[in-house]
Design a protein around this motif. Structure first.
Motif, PDB file in Angstrom:
ATOM      1  N   TRP A   1     -54.678 -57.928   3.904  1.00 18.21           N
ATOM      2  CA  TRP A   1     -53.898 -58.438   5.033  1.00 18.21           C
ATOM      3  C   TRP A   1     -54.778 -59.376   5.848  1.00 18.21           C
ATOM      4  N   GLY A   2     -54.173 -60.046   6.815  1.00 19.78           N
ATOM      5  CA  GLY A   2     -54.925 -60.901   7.733  1.00 19.78           C
ATOM      6  C   GLY A   2     -55.368 -62.207   7.094  1.00 19.78           C
TER       7      GLY A   2
ATOM      8  N   MET B   1     -56.627 -61.333  13.240  1.00 16.42           N
ATOM      9  CA  MET B   1     -57.191 -60.542  12.141  1.00 16.42           C
ATOM     10  C   MET B   1     -57.648 -61.473  11.028  1.00 16.42           C
ATOM     11  N   ASP B   2     -58.924 -61.374  10.699  1.00 13.38           N
ATOM     12  CA  ASP B   2     -59.442 -62.085   9.525  1.00 13.38           C
ATOM     13  C   ASP B   2     -58.913 -61.409   8.265  1.00 13.38           C
ATOM     14  N   LEU B   3     -59.101 -62.086   7.150  1.00 10.45           N
ATOM     15  CA  LEU B   3     -58.772 -61.479   5.864  1.00 10.45           C
ATOM     16  C   LEU B   3     -59.509 -60.138   5.738  1.00 10.45           C
ATOM     17  N   ALA B   4     -58.765 -59.115   5.339  1.00 10.44           N
ATOM     18  CA  ALA B   4     -59.354 -57.788   5.155  1.00 10.44           C
ATOM     19  C   ALA B   4     -58.640 -57.101   4.000  1.00 10.44           C
ATOM     20  N   ALA B   5     -59.304 -56.107   3.444  1.00  5.82           N
ATOM     21  CA  ALA B   5     -58.714 -55.357   2.334  1.00  5.82           C
ATOM     22  C   ALA B   5     -59.370 -53.991   2.263  1.00  5.82           C
ATOM     23  N   MET B   6     -58.613 -53.008   1.825  1.00  2.00           N
ATOM     24  CA  MET B   6     -59.203 -51.677   1.599  1.00  2.00           C
ATOM     25  C   MET B   6     -58.340 -50.889   0.625  1.00  2.00           C
ATOM     26  N   PRO B   7     -58.955 -49.916  -0.056  1.00  2.00           N
ATOM     27  CA  PRO B   7     -58.169 -49.002  -0.876  1.00  2.00           C
ATOM     28  C   PRO B   7     -57.393 -48.063   0.039  1.00  2.00           C
ATOM     29  N   VAL B   8     -56.159 -47.728  -0.323  1.00  2.00           N
ATOM     30  CA  VAL B   8     -55.400 -46.749   0.459  1.00  2.00           C
ATOM     31  C   VAL B   8     -55.127 -45.483  -0.352  1.00  2.00           C
ATOM     32  N   ARG B   9     -55.332 -45.549  -1.660  1.00  2.00           N
ATOM     33  CA  ARG B   9     -55.045 -44.379  -2.504  1.00  2.00           C
ATOM     34  C   ARG B   9     -55.793 -44.534  -3.819  1.00  2.00           C
ATOM     35  N   VAL B  10     -56.306 -43.428  -4.340  1.00  3.18           N
ATOM     36  CA  VAL B  10     -56.911 -43.446  -5.676  1.00  3.18           C
ATOM     37  C   VAL B  10     -56.170 -42.416  -6.522  1.00  3.18           C
ATOM     38  N   GLU B  11     -55.690 -42.837  -7.677  1.00  2.00           N
ATOM     39  CA  GLU B  11     -54.940 -41.940  -8.565  1.00  2.00           C
ATOM     40  C   GLU B  11     -55.738 -41.715  -9.841  1.00  2.00           C
ATOM     41  N   LYS B  12     -55.749 -40.472 -10.296  1.00  2.00           N
ATOM     42  CA  LYS B  12     -56.407 -40.174 -11.562  1.00  2.00           C
ATOM     43  C   LYS B  12     -55.360 -40.129 -12.672  1.00  2.00           C
ATOM     44  N   TRP B  13     -55.631 -40.857 -13.747  1.00  4.03           N
ATOM     45  CA  TRP B  13     -54.733 -40.908 -14.897  1.00  4.03           C
ATOM     46  C   TRP B  13     -55.523 -40.582 -16.166  1.00  4.03           C
TER      47      TRP B  13
ATOM     48  N   THR C   1     -49.653 -63.999   5.045  1.00  7.45           N
ATOM     49  CA  THR C   1     -50.603 -63.041   5.618  1.00  7.45           C
ATOM     50  C   THR C   1     -50.019 -62.416   6.886  1.00  7.45           C
ATOM     51  N   ASP C   2     -48.718 -62.584   7.099  1.00  9.67           N
ATOM     52  CA  ASP C   2     -48.054 -61.963   8.250  1.00  9.67           C
ATOM     53  C   ASP C   2     -47.987 -60.462   8.099  1.00  9.67           C
ATOM     54  N   THR C   3     -48.070 -59.996   6.839  1.00  9.49           N
ATOM     55  CA  THR C   3     -47.977 -58.562   6.601  1.00  9.49           C
ATOM     56  C   THR C   3     -48.920 -58.200   5.460  1.00  9.49           C
ATOM     57  N   TRP C   4     -48.954 -56.905   5.112  1.00 11.74           N
ATOM     58  CA  TRP C   4     -49.862 -56.491   4.050  1.00 11.74           C
ATOM     59  C   TRP C   4     -49.250 -56.709   2.672  1.00 11.74           C
ATOM     60  N   THR C   5     -50.122 -56.807   1.685  1.00 11.64           N
ATOM     61  CA  THR C   5     -49.710 -56.931   0.288  1.00 11.64           C
ATOM     62  C   THR C   5     -50.473 -55.869  -0.487  1.00 11.64           C
ATOM     63  N   LEU C   6     -49.795 -55.239  -1.447  1.00  7.78           N
ATOM     64  CA  LEU C   6     -50.443 -54.220  -2.274  1.00  7.78           C
ATOM     65  C   LEU C   6     -51.178 -54.867  -3.435  1.00  7.78           C
ATOM     66  N   TRP C   7     -52.266 -54.270  -3.851  1.00 10.34           N
ATOM     67  CA  TRP C   7     -52.931 -54.639  -5.103  1.00 10.34           C
ATOM     68  C   TRP C   7     -53.352 -53.353  -5.807  1.00 10.34           C
TER      69      TRP C   7
ATOM     70  N   THR D   1     -66.005 -69.036   1.480  1.00 15.01           N
ATOM     71  CA  THR D   1     -65.749 -69.835   2.687  1.00 15.01           C
ATOM     72  C   THR D   1     -64.692 -69.181   3.590  1.00 15.01           C
ATOM     73  N   VAL D   2     -64.025 -68.130   3.091  1.00 15.03           N
ATOM     74  CA  VAL D   2     -63.019 -67.450   3.906  1.00 15.03           C
ATOM     75  C   VAL D   2     -63.725 -66.533   4.908  1.00 15.03           C
ATOM     76  N   ARG D   3     -63.301 -66.591   6.190  1.00 17.71           N
ATOM     77  CA  ARG D   3     -63.950 -65.751   7.200  1.00 17.71           C
ATOM     78  C   ARG D   3     -63.436 -64.318   7.100  1.00 17.71           C
ATOM     79  N   THR D   4     -64.374 -63.361   7.009  1.00 17.13           N
ATOM     80  CA  THR D   4     -64.017 -61.947   6.812  1.00 17.13           C
ATOM     81  C   THR D   4     -64.916 -61.061   7.673  1.00 17.13           C
ATOM     82  N   THR D   5     -64.807 -61.231   8.992  1.00 20.16           N
ATOM     83  CA  THR D   5     -65.716 -60.551   9.911  1.00 20.16           C
ATOM     84  C   THR D   5     -65.836 -59.053   9.614  1.00 20.16           C
ATOM     85  N   ARG D   6     -64.716 -58.374   9.452  1.00 18.38           N
ATOM     86  CA  ARG D   6     -64.783 -56.918   9.271  1.00 18.38           C
ATOM     87  C   ARG D   6     -65.264 -56.523   7.881  1.00 18.38           C
TER      88      ARG D   6
END
Ligand SMILES: Nc1nc2c(c(=O)[nH]1)N[C@H]1C(S)=C(S)[C@@H](COP(=O)(O)O)O[C@H]1N2
Ligand SMILES: [Mo]
Length: 390
Positions: free
Chosen positions: A311-312, A284-296, A342-348, A370-375
């Motif tokens: 992750w990745g 798995m290349d480096l990847a990231a996505m939103p998992v939740r959006v909160e309204k405040w 990068t063995d597991t996911w990290t929250l941001w 320079t980081v490979r991010t195919t997806r």
């Protein structure tokens, strides 16, 4: 050509990030590296991703055999839930029937070795190490399944390196084929039976791969590969063979397995390689996505909190770039505290003031080009939302 809408979007985004900058500055406490601009704010509720309702239910085993699935709800991720409980961990392929009748279970170590042998289960039990958390992601993870074929667990078992050392492979042995049982009475609509993956020997030696017999300190559940499965950190799930019964040392001429060919495009191969050695590592290349959006509501204004995962990749990164629509600029995301693995996911999290009411398509990329991010390059993990108040 710049349209009027582009200019307004840019301006709105710039004003929004100015507001957020001011909040961050106000929230910054001496000695706190991760200021929280939502402190003192009021949580209104979650904003659902478009299409989320079209997805299958979470945490329920659906279907049978090779078509069985269980999806993890990534929307519930928090610092306290980064390890997925076993009964919520995603499933891809249910346990084959008659598993219990295969007694005693042994793993044959064969092929280009000095002397073939078998590993019995009680031998595995004598040399147990606990590793992880390691994240597993199915290479076929997608929307509208809400990207739920992804979970993380701690794994215990025998480090595969012990087998590689004990086997004393011959000189021609450059690769290792690891196979698992896969007898299902119901033919699959989507998959070929028989799971095996061929790894370069060197890649396995360097990988910290585990023959896991336990998951989150419990005996491996049947649908996750009991009595023993392979877990290779950072490799896609399709390489993490369940119900392992053979480890074969093979040479350069070894053909790619049906499983490898089935997953060739999903592991981003060039075409459909015939030989196993023509496959690039299914990592798995480096990847990231939103998992939740909160309204405040913060200081009487709507402020949105994007919660995401990264992750990745070979090395952890502490910065990403986020973009809310094609006509808006990329904004920096600081991952705080920064990941150490990068063995597991990290929250941001990212505080966001949208420029206008309407539809947004949120994408991320690496700050370091320079980081490979195919997806990520394919906007594979894009998520859409509708914002009704700014
Ligand atoms: N024997 C066997 N192992 C297998 C599979 C399979 O169909 N048969 N599927 C693979 C795929 S595609 C994935 S994503 C992972 C899923 O592991 P999990 O069901 O424990 O989450 O198992 C892998 N190991
Ligand atoms: Mo998979």
């Amino acid at each position: 050509m710049t349209s009027r809408r582009d200019v307004l979007a840019w301006l709105g985004a710039a004003l929004g990030s100015r507001f957020v900058e001011a909040l961050l500055a106000a929230a910054r406490q001496p000695g706190d590296p991760c200021p929280n601009p939502f402190a003192g704010g009021h949580f209104v509720g979650p904003v659902r991703f478009s299409g989320a309702d079209l997805g299958p239910p979470f945490h329920t085993l659906l279907g049978e055999g090779l078509d069985a699935r269980r999806y993890t709800d990534l929307g519930m991720l928090s610092p306290e839930t980064l390890i997925t409980p076993n009964d919520r961990f995603f499933v891809r392929t249910a346990a084959p029937l008659g598993l219990e009748k295969r007694q005693p279970w042994r793993i044959r170590v064969t092929g280009l070795v000095d002397t073939p042998f078998a590993i019995e289960l009680d031998e595995l039990a004598r040399d147990i190490e606990t590793e992880g958390p390691y994240l597993l992601e199915c290479a076929g993870n997608n929307d509208p399944s809400n990207f739920g074929l992804m979970s993380a667990a701690r794994w215990s078992g025998m480090p595969l390196i012990r087998v590689l050392e004990r086997a004393r492979p011959l000189k021609q042995a450059t690769q290792v084929r690891i196979s698992g049982v896969d007898d299902h009475p119901v033919p699959s609509r989507t998959s070929l039976p028989g799971a095996s993956w061929v790894f370069p020997l060197e890649a396995l030696r360097d990988s910290r791969a585990l023959l896991a017999t336990h998951m989150n300190e419990e005996p491996l559940p049947r649908h996750h590969g009991a009595p023993v499965r392979l877990v290779v950190p950072r490799w896609y799930g399709c390489a993490c063979i369940k119900w392992v019964d053979e480890i074969a040392f093979v040479d350069d001429k070894e053909p790619a397995t049906p499983q490898m060919r089935e997953f060739a495009s999903r592991t981003h191969q060039d075409g459909l390689p015939v030989l196993a050695r023509e496959f690039r590592p299914a990592t798995m290349d480096l990847a990231a996505m939103p998992v939740r959006v909160e309204k405040w509501i913060v200081r009487d204004r709507a402020l949105y909190r994007i919660v995401g995962i990264v992750w990745g990749g070979e090395r952890p990164v502490d910065r990403l770039l986020i973009r809310f629509n094609v006509d808006e600029p990329w904004q920096p995301v600081r991952i705080c505290p920064p990941p150490t693995t990068t063995d597991t996911w990290t929250l941001w999290t990212y505080p966001w003031r949208p420029a206008y009411v309407g539809r947004y398509r949120i994408v991320l990329k690496a700050e370091d080009p320079t980081v490979r991010t195919t997806r990520l390059d394919l906007y594979f993990y894009a998520r859409e939302i509708w914002i009704d108040e700014v």
